[in-house]
Design an enzyme around this catalytic site. Structure first.
Site, short mmCIF file in Angstrom:
data_model
loop_
_atom_site.label_atom_id
_atom_site.label_comp_id
_atom_site.label_asym_id
_atom_site.label_seq_id
_atom_site.Cartn_x
_atom_site.Cartn_y
_atom_site.Cartn_z
N ASP A 1 0.87 -1.16 0.00
CA ASP A 1 0.00 0.00 0.00
C ASP A 1 0.92 1.22 0.00
OD1 ASP A 1 -2.38 1.63 0.45
OD2 ASP A 1 -1.63 1.83 2.51
N ASP B 1 0.19 5.12 1.01
CA ASP B 1 0.14 6.00 2.17
C ASP B 1 0.11 5.19 3.47
OD1 ASP B 1 -0.65 8.85 0.89
OD2 ASP B 1 -1.73 7.26 -0.15
N ASP C 1 -1.77 -0.95 5.87
CA ASP C 1 -2.05 -0.42 7.21
C ASP C 1 -3.53 -0.15 7.42
OD1 ASP C 1 -2.02 1.81 5.42
OD2 ASP C 1 -1.78 3.16 7.14
#
Length: 229
Positions: free
Chosen positions: A11, A13, A169
Site C-alpha cells: 500500500d 500512504d 495499514d
C-alpha cells in the site's frame, strides 16, 4: 503448501511512504483559507489512509455534502501543488527494498490513491523505475478491498498471486490481499487509529519495523530454509 515468494507489494500512504506531513500541511492550508484554526498533526496523522474526503471531514465536520465536495476538490489542488515536500520512505524501507531487489524479487504498489497523484509522487522519489507493478485507485473500476487491483499487479509482475506478499495499514488492504490469495502483513508503523482493530483483520502477520519481515518470512513461509536476511 505456499508457493515461494517472488514479490512484495505495498500500500502507498502509511505503508511504503510517510505522506502524512504533506497531507496534513494541505489540510492546514485549506482550513486557513476559511479562517479555521489548524488541527494538530497528531489529530490528523492516523486518518491519512482514509483519503482526502476523511481529512476534509476532520477539518470541516459541519460542511454540507455539496460544500464538502468543493472542499475536497480544493484540498486535492493544494496537495497536488506541494505533493512531495516532506514525504519520504518510512525508516527501514530503503534497506528492505534493496534486499528484495538483491534477491531478484519484484516490487510493486497497489493503492487507492488516484494515478494523477500516485505517479508523480513515485517519480519524485525515484521509485517508479524500481516497481514492476503500480495499480492506483482509478486504474480499474474496482478498488481495494476488491481483489481485482491485486490480481492486476500480479499480472504486471508475471507471478502468481500467491507469490506476492502484500503489506498494508488498513483493513481494506488485508481484505484485498486475502481475497486475491496473497499472504498479507500489517504495517504497524502506518496510519492506524484507535478505533481500528488490526488484530481482527485476519492478516498473516504484523511488522513493527520493515526489517522484521525477514524473521516472519523464515518462520512463516520458509521454516525449513533458515535463510539469512
Amino acid at each position: 503448501m505456499r508457493q515461494e515468494l517472488g514479490s512484495v507489494l505495498f500500500d502507498l500512504d502509511g505503508t511504503l511512504l510517510d505522506t502524512a506531513p504533506d497531507m496534513h500541511a494541505a489540510l492546514v492550508t485549506l482550513m486557513a483559507e476559511y479562517d479555521r484554526a489548524p488541527l494538530p498533526f497528531d489529530a490528523v496523522r492516523n486518518h491519512v489512509s482514509h483519503g482526502s474526503q476523511a481529512l476534509v471531514a476532520l477539518g470541516f465536520p459541519d460542511a454540507e455534502p455539496a460544500f464538502a465536495e468543493h472542499l475536497k476538490a480544493r484540498y486535492l489542488e493544494i496537495y497536488a501543488r506541494d505533493l512531495c515536500l516532506a514525504t519520504a520512505l518510512f525508516p527501514g524501507l530503503s534497506e528492505l527494498l534493496e534486499a528484495c531487489e538483491a534477491r531478484g524479487w519484484s516490487l510493486g504498489v497497489v493503492t487507492n490513491k488516484p494515478g494523477w497523484l500516485t505517479d508523480p509522487l513515485l517519480d519524485a522519489l525515484g521509485l517508479r523505475s524500481r516497481l514492476a507493478a503500480v495499480v492506483s485507485g482509478d486504474t480499474l473500476p474496482q478498488r481495494k478491498p476488491a481483489p481485482e487491483p491485486m490480481w492486476l499487479a500480479a499480472r504486471q509482475t508475471g507471478l502468481a498471486p500467491a507469490q506476492h506478499c502484500y503489506w498494508g495499514d488498513a483493513e481494506r488492504d488485508i481484505a484485498a490481499g486475502r481475497a486475491a490469495g496473497m499472504p498479507t502483513l500489517i504495517a504497524n508503523w502506518g496510519y492506524i487509529d484507535a478505533q481500528q482493530e488490526p488484530e481482527h483483520w485476519g492478516a498473516d502477520g504484523a511488522l513493527d519495523h520493515p526489517g522484521d519481515f525477514w524473521a516472519w518470512y523464515r518462520t512463516a513461509l520458509r521454516p525449513e530454509a533458515g535463510l539469512a536476511s
